[in-house]
Design a protein around this motif. Structure first.
Motif, short mmCIF file in Angstrom:
data_model
loop_
_atom_site.label_atom_id
_atom_site.label_comp_id
_atom_site.label_asym_id
_atom_site.label_seq_id
_atom_site.Cartn_x
_atom_site.Cartn_y
_atom_site.Cartn_z
N TYR A 41 -81.94 51.73 -19.49
CA TYR A 41 -82.23 51.49 -18.07
C TYR A 41 -81.63 50.15 -17.62
CZ TYR A 41 -84.91 50.48 -13.83
OH TYR A 41 -85.28 50.15 -12.55
N LEU A 42 -81.86 49.10 -18.42
CA LEU A 42 -81.38 47.77 -18.07
C LEU A 42 -79.86 47.70 -18.05
CD1 LEU A 42 -83.94 45.78 -20.21
CD2 LEU A 42 -83.76 45.65 -17.71
N ALA A 43 -79.23 48.42 -18.98
CA ALA A 43 -77.76 48.45 -19.03
C ALA A 43 -77.19 49.13 -17.78
CB ALA A 43 -77.30 49.17 -20.28
N TYR A 44 -77.81 50.23 -17.38
CA TYR A 44 -77.34 50.92 -16.17
C TYR A 44 -77.59 50.06 -14.93
CZ TYR A 44 -75.98 55.38 -18.17
OH TYR A 44 -75.32 56.36 -18.87
N GLU A 45 -78.70 49.34 -14.92
CA GLU A 45 -78.99 48.43 -13.81
C GLU A 45 -77.91 47.35 -13.72
OE1 GLU A 45 -83.08 46.46 -12.41
OE2 GLU A 45 -82.24 45.42 -14.15
N PHE A 46 -77.54 46.81 -14.87
CA PHE A 46 -76.49 45.79 -14.90
C PHE A 46 -75.16 46.38 -14.42
CE2 PHE A 46 -73.10 43.53 -17.26
CZ PHE A 46 -73.25 42.28 -16.66
N LYS A 47 -74.87 47.61 -14.84
CA LYS A 47 -73.62 48.25 -14.46
C LYS A 47 -73.53 48.45 -12.95
CE LYS A 47 -70.85 52.42 -15.32
NZ LYS A 47 -70.80 53.71 -16.06
N ILE A 48 -74.62 48.85 -12.33
CA ILE A 48 -74.64 49.11 -10.89
C ILE A 48 -74.33 47.84 -10.10
CG2 ILE A 48 -76.15 49.71 -8.96
CD1 ILE A 48 -77.59 51.64 -10.92
N TYR A 49 -74.91 46.71 -10.54
CA TYR A 49 -74.74 45.47 -9.79
C TYR A 49 -73.68 44.54 -10.37
CZ TYR A 49 -79.13 46.97 -7.69
OH TYR A 49 -80.09 47.69 -7.05
N SER A 50 -72.91 45.03 -11.33
CA SER A 50 -71.91 44.18 -11.98
C SER A 50 -70.72 43.93 -11.05
CB SER A 50 -71.42 44.83 -13.27
OG SER A 50 -70.78 46.08 -12.99
N LYS A 51 -70.03 42.82 -11.33
CA LYS A 51 -68.85 42.45 -10.56
C LYS A 51 -67.60 42.96 -11.26
CE LYS A 51 -71.31 38.30 -9.08
NZ LYS A 51 -71.38 36.83 -9.19
N SER A 52 -66.49 42.86 -10.58
CA SER A 52 -65.23 43.39 -11.13
C SER A 52 -64.83 42.69 -12.42
CB SER A 52 -64.11 43.26 -10.11
OG SER A 52 -63.95 41.89 -9.73
N HIS A 66 -65.74 44.47 -18.77
CA HIS A 66 -65.72 44.40 -20.24
C HIS A 66 -67.11 44.20 -20.78
CE1 HIS A 66 -64.12 43.61 -24.25
NE2 HIS A 66 -64.94 42.57 -24.31
N LEU A 67 -67.91 43.36 -20.12
CA LEU A 67 -69.28 43.10 -20.58
C LEU A 67 -70.13 44.36 -20.46
CD1 LEU A 67 -71.29 41.06 -21.65
CD2 LEU A 67 -71.73 40.30 -19.29
N VAL A 68 -69.92 45.13 -19.40
CA VAL A 68 -70.63 46.41 -19.24
C VAL A 68 -70.29 47.34 -20.40
CG1 VAL A 68 -70.83 48.50 -17.85
CG2 VAL A 68 -70.82 46.26 -16.73
N GLU A 69 -68.99 47.47 -20.69
CA GLU A 69 -68.54 48.35 -21.77
C GLU A 69 -69.08 47.88 -23.12
OE1 GLU A 69 -64.33 48.19 -21.40
OE2 GLU A 69 -64.25 49.69 -19.78
N LYS A 70 -69.09 46.58 -23.33
CA LYS A 70 -69.60 46.01 -24.58
C LYS A 70 -71.09 46.30 -24.75
CE LYS A 70 -69.82 41.66 -27.16
NZ LYS A 70 -69.50 40.19 -27.12
N THR A 71 -71.83 46.20 -23.66
CA THR A 71 -73.28 46.46 -23.71
C THR A 71 -73.55 47.92 -24.06
OG1 THR A 71 -73.65 44.75 -22.02
CG2 THR A 71 -75.44 46.33 -22.41
#
Length: 531
Positions: free
Chosen positions: A223-234, A238-243
């Protein structure tokens, strides 16, 4: 106290905060300030003035930080040590709490020796708790405690890491839990960091076969990873993919562990089958932290109960496989060989564990084929000279896979399902492949077990001796009366296995039933053929 030194220090700190100069410039300024202050104290003979000592402690700490930022770890360690010694000698732990805790924490992070790191971090935790219980914490609550509270969050995180390295998993879990709790209470967290912490904590529950709580924390991490992905910047792609890759590894291990535990559960006596996952008690001091998150849909994706049917197991297998594929796509052997190796080994384990639940020998055979394939693919990317331990494990796993396939093919002959020449030929080829890989395992230990056994770890001895036993069995199955070498080779491996196991109590216990069978088989061979 001469305010000149304090003014100079504050001006340097302000410039550091605003990044007005380079790191080396600040370092020169602080070193000069340190020298001037020490010379001043020597001249006036006022070394016991606490205000000066507190300022000097802050200077030592900051010089250590600047050296660390310049990758000068030895110099950084020296100044942090000096900071700690100064504070202890002058008995000003409470007055100089920030540089004291900061120095202990940073030394605990950079120290390679886990036992030493544990002492440093434990001292830092004691100092924090002592300060918090004092009146000074409340007096300085607005001004100074934010930094100190941040220190404590890092202390708990690193205590979790050190306890993990030391193999004290219950304490590691305790501090992982505390780190997450502090982050949630202070609302000072990044969703992806909290996702990784939650996934880490799941490992503790997986080890104790508490799959419901493990799933709870992995679902929260998801859940937290998807939350980060939704609000992540351009710039955070890489950090999203790593998570998500990290979550992929954790979900993969969850699936492997659940399939393994389910197999063990089904192999128990009927009276023991009533003891299920639901009967595991949770630690009352570690209640689930994410009760307010909507995790129902995430938890529905995979079971937390023992798999009792092929259908149940297949769902777990496919779920874990999908997550491992995410991890495999991210980690590359050229960038992170160790993690890539771990992912590939988990793929092989996943296929091995699902074999038990497959219906039909063809499906079982195919699952073992995939197990072998992943091990062979991994070992092909490794240099045995630099990664012998991993190569050895791959050879062993591949050999066990070939052995499982061999048993499946032999069963077809015993049950008169397939007695064709082609099947006999398959058996010969599988035997050769299994022998080849087990021999690689043995030769990787320098070939002569009596020469190297004393220098091996328990797991290495176990692998080496098991390879000897398996080679003995394989050669005994393929004995050719017209080829004496097959007979003598089988006897050699049986004899070596039995003799080496007899030398150590641990090995005698580990291979008790195998030793008894080996002794009987060797007697049988010796009675049939003259040596």
């Amino acid at each position: 106290m001469d305010k000149t030194f304090l003014k100079r220090y504050n001006e340097i700190k302000e410039q550091m905060t605003e990044n007005k100069e380079t790191n080396s410039t600040f370092l020169k300024l602080l070193l000069q300030l340190k020298d001037d202050l020490k010379e001043f104290l020597n001249n006036i003979g006022d070394e016991k003035d606490l205000a000066y000592q507190i300022l000097l402690a802050h200077i030592y700490y900051d010089i250590g930080r600047l050296n660390a930022n310049s990758n000068k770890s030895t110099e950084a360690e020296t100044y942090w040590q000096e900071c700690i010694e100064l504070i202890k000698v002058r008995d000003i732990e409470r007055e100089a709490i920030t540089p004291y805790i900061g120095s202990l924490l940073n030394l605990g992070i950079i120290t390679v020796d886990n036992t030493k790191a544990l002492t440093l971090l434990t001292d830092a935790e004691k100092a924090y708790k002592g300060y918090k219980e004092s009146g000074q914490y409340e007096d300085n609550k607005v001004k100074d405690t934010t930094q100190i509270d941040r220190f404590y969050n890092r202390i708990t995180k690193n205590l979790a890491r050190v306890y993990q390295n030391l193999g004290i998993f219950n304490m590691s879990a305790k501090y992982q839990y505390l780190t997450m709790k502090l982050s949630l209470e202070s609302k000072s967290y990044i969703s992806c960091d909290l996702a990784v912490l939650s996934a880490n904590l799941s490992s503790f529950y997986i080890k104790s076969k508490n799959f419901k709580e493990a799933r709870n924390y992995l679902a929260a991490a998801d859940y937290l990873a998807y939350e980060f992905k939704i609000y992540s910047k351009s710039n955070e792609v890489h950090l999203v993919e790593k998570t998500f890759a990290y979550l992929g590894r954790r979900w993969g291990k969850y699936g492997i562990a659940l399939l393994s535990a389910s197999k063990e559960h089904l192999q128990q006596e009927e009276d023991d089958l009533a003891s299920g996952i639901n009967n595991i008690e949770l630690d009352s001091e570690m209640p689930f932290l994410y009760t307010e998150l909507p995790l129902k849909s995430y938890k529905k994706k995979i079971s937390a109960e023992y798999c009792t049917t092929s259908k149940d197991a297949k769902k777990v297998f496919l779920f874990a496989k999908r997550w491992l594929e995410i991890a495999k796509d991210f980690y590359k052997p050229s960038d992170d060989l160790i993690t890539y190796t771990d992912v590939m080994k988990d793929f092989a384990k996943l296929y091995d564990h699902i074999t038990f639940f497959e219906k039909g020998w063809q499906n079982e055979f195919q699952m073992q084929e995939m197990r072998i394939q992943y091990n062979n693919e991994l070992v092909a990317k490794l240099n045995p000279k630099t990664h012998m331990a991993i190569c050895r494990e791959c050879w062993n796993e591949a050999a066990l896979g070939y052995s499982q396939q061999l048993l499946l093919k032999m069963r077809l002959i015993l049950e008169d399902v397939d007695t064709s020449f082609r099947n006999h030929n398959d058996i010969d080829q599988l035997t050769e492949c299994a022998i080849e890989n087990f021999q690689k395992v043995v030769s990787s230990f320098k070939g002569d077990s009596s020469y190297c056994l004393s220098d091996m770890t328990f797991d290495e001895k176990k692998m080496c001796l098991n390879a000897h036993n398996k080679l003995a069995i394989l050669y005994s199955k393929s004995i050719n009366p017209f080829n004496p070498s097959t007979i003598s080779t089988a006897v050699f491996y049986f004899k070596t296995f039995i003799e080496e196991c007899s030398k150590e109590e641990e090995m005698r216990i580990e291979f008790k039933s195998d030793i008894e069978i080996a002794e009987e088989q060797m007697k049988s061979i010796c009675s049939m053929f003259v040596f």
